[in-house]
Design a protein around this motif. Sequence first.
Motif, PDB file in Angstrom:
ATOM      1  N   VAL A   4       0.860  -1.182   0.000  1.00 53.37           N
ATOM      2  CA  VAL A   4       0.000   0.000   0.000  1.00 53.37           C
ATOM      3  C   VAL A   4       0.893   1.227   0.000  1.00 53.37           C
ATOM      4  O   VAL A   4       1.803   1.345   0.817  1.00 53.37           O
ATOM      5  CB  VAL A   4      -0.914   0.011   1.248  1.00 53.37           C
ATOM      6  CG1 VAL A   4      -1.734   1.283   1.285  1.00 53.37           C
ATOM      7  CG2 VAL A   4      -1.803  -1.221   1.260  1.00 53.37           C
ATOM      8  N   LEU A   5       0.643   2.129  -0.928  1.00 55.57           N
ATOM      9  CA  LEU A   5       1.377   3.386  -0.982  1.00 55.57           C
ATOM     10  C   LEU A   5       0.588   4.423  -0.191  1.00 55.57           C
ATOM     11  O   LEU A   5      -0.572   4.690  -0.488  1.00 55.57           O
ATOM     12  CB  LEU A   5       1.546   3.850  -2.423  1.00 55.57           C
ATOM     13  CG  LEU A   5       2.278   5.170  -2.628  1.00 55.57           C
ATOM     14  CD1 LEU A   5       3.704   5.070  -2.108  1.00 55.57           C
ATOM     15  CD2 LEU A   5       2.277   5.537  -4.092  1.00 55.57           C
ATOM     16  N   PRO A  13      -3.002  13.099   4.232  1.00 57.74           N
ATOM     17  CA  PRO A  13      -2.666  12.484   2.950  1.00 57.74           C
ATOM     18  C   PRO A  13      -2.213  13.543   1.940  1.00 57.74           C
ATOM     19  O   PRO A  13      -2.800  14.627   1.851  1.00 57.74           O
ATOM     20  CB  PRO A  13      -3.977  11.843   2.504  1.00 57.74           C
ATOM     21  CG  PRO A  13      -4.747  11.634   3.771  1.00 57.74           C
ATOM     22  CD  PRO A  13      -4.360  12.793   4.668  1.00 57.74           C
ATOM     23  N   ALA A  14      -1.155  13.237   1.210  1.00 53.87           N
ATOM     24  CA  ALA A  14      -0.628  14.175   0.217  1.00 53.87           C
ATOM     25  C   ALA A  14      -1.419  14.050  -1.081  1.00 53.87           C
ATOM     26  O   ALA A  14      -1.729  12.949  -1.526  1.00 53.87           O
ATOM     27  CB  ALA A  14       0.842  13.876  -0.045  1.00 53.87           C
ATOM     28  N   ASP A  15      -1.732  15.191  -1.687  1.00 49.60           N
ATOM     29  CA  ASP A  15      -2.366  15.157  -3.001  1.00 49.60           C
ATOM     30  C   ASP A  15      -1.294  15.435  -4.063  1.00 49.60           C
ATOM     31  O   ASP A  15      -0.114  15.616  -3.751  1.00 49.60           O
ATOM     32  CB  ASP A  15      -3.536  16.141  -3.089  1.00 49.60           C
ATOM     33  CG  ASP A  15      -3.141  17.587  -2.855  1.00 49.60           C
ATOM     34  OD1 ASP A  15      -1.944  17.931  -3.018  1.00 49.60           O
ATOM     35  OD2 ASP A  15      -4.028  18.395  -2.523  1.00 49.60           O
ATOM     36  N   VAL A  16      -1.680  15.465  -5.316  1.00 55.83           N
ATOM     37  CA  VAL A  16      -0.732  15.644  -6.414  1.00 55.83           C
ATOM     38  C   VAL A  16       0.029  16.961  -6.270  1.00 55.83           C
ATOM     39  O   VAL A  16       1.244  17.023  -6.476  1.00 55.83           O
ATOM     40  CB  VAL A  16      -1.455  15.569  -7.777  1.00 55.83           C
ATOM     41  CG1 VAL A  16      -0.516  15.923  -8.907  1.00 55.83           C
ATOM     42  CG2 VAL A  16      -2.035  14.180  -7.981  1.00 55.83           C
ATOM     43  N   GLN A  34      10.193   3.665   5.436  1.00 52.07           N
ATOM     44  CA  GLN A  34       9.211   2.617   5.226  1.00 52.07           C
ATOM     45  C   GLN A  34       8.661   2.191   6.575  1.00 52.07           C
ATOM     46  O   GLN A  34       9.427   1.898   7.492  1.00 52.07           O
ATOM     47  CB  GLN A  34       9.835   1.395   4.555  1.00 52.07           C
ATOM     48  CG  GLN A  34      10.035   1.543   3.087  1.00 52.07           C
ATOM     49  CD  GLN A  34      10.431   0.216   2.467  1.00 52.07           C
ATOM     50  OE1 GLN A  34      10.605  -0.799   3.135  1.00 52.07           O
ATOM     51  NE2 GLN A  34      10.568   0.231   1.158  1.00 52.07           N
ATOM     52  N   VAL A  35       7.361   2.164   6.661  1.00 55.41           N
ATOM     53  CA  VAL A  35       6.708   1.700   7.873  1.00 55.41           C
ATOM     54  C   VAL A  35       6.195   0.295   7.588  1.00 55.41           C
ATOM     55  O   VAL A  35       5.409   0.091   6.673  1.00 55.41           O
ATOM     56  CB  VAL A  35       5.531   2.621   8.273  1.00 55.41           C
ATOM     57  CG1 VAL A  35       4.847   2.103   9.526  1.00 55.41           C
ATOM     58  CG2 VAL A  35       6.013   4.052   8.451  1.00 55.41           C
TER      59      VAL A  35
END
Length: 74
Positions: A4-5, A13-16, A34-35
Amino acid sequence: MTRVLNIQINDRPADVADVHRVATWNYGHFTSMQVRERAVRGLDLHLKRLEAATHAIFGEEVESDGDRIRGLIS
């Protein structure tokens, strides 16, 4: 195995547009990790590097301590 990215910037959450800004704006620094299973290998090293880089670039301390970052990944 399903991967899952999940990209977050400042606890959301980051958008474009967020990712574009980070990729093209050449001022500042970040750390990526990395989690896996709610853990990060070498987290203390990430935090030390982030603290050192913040002091070197901005002459200031990190705004939040490692507890906030640990809370975001758990």
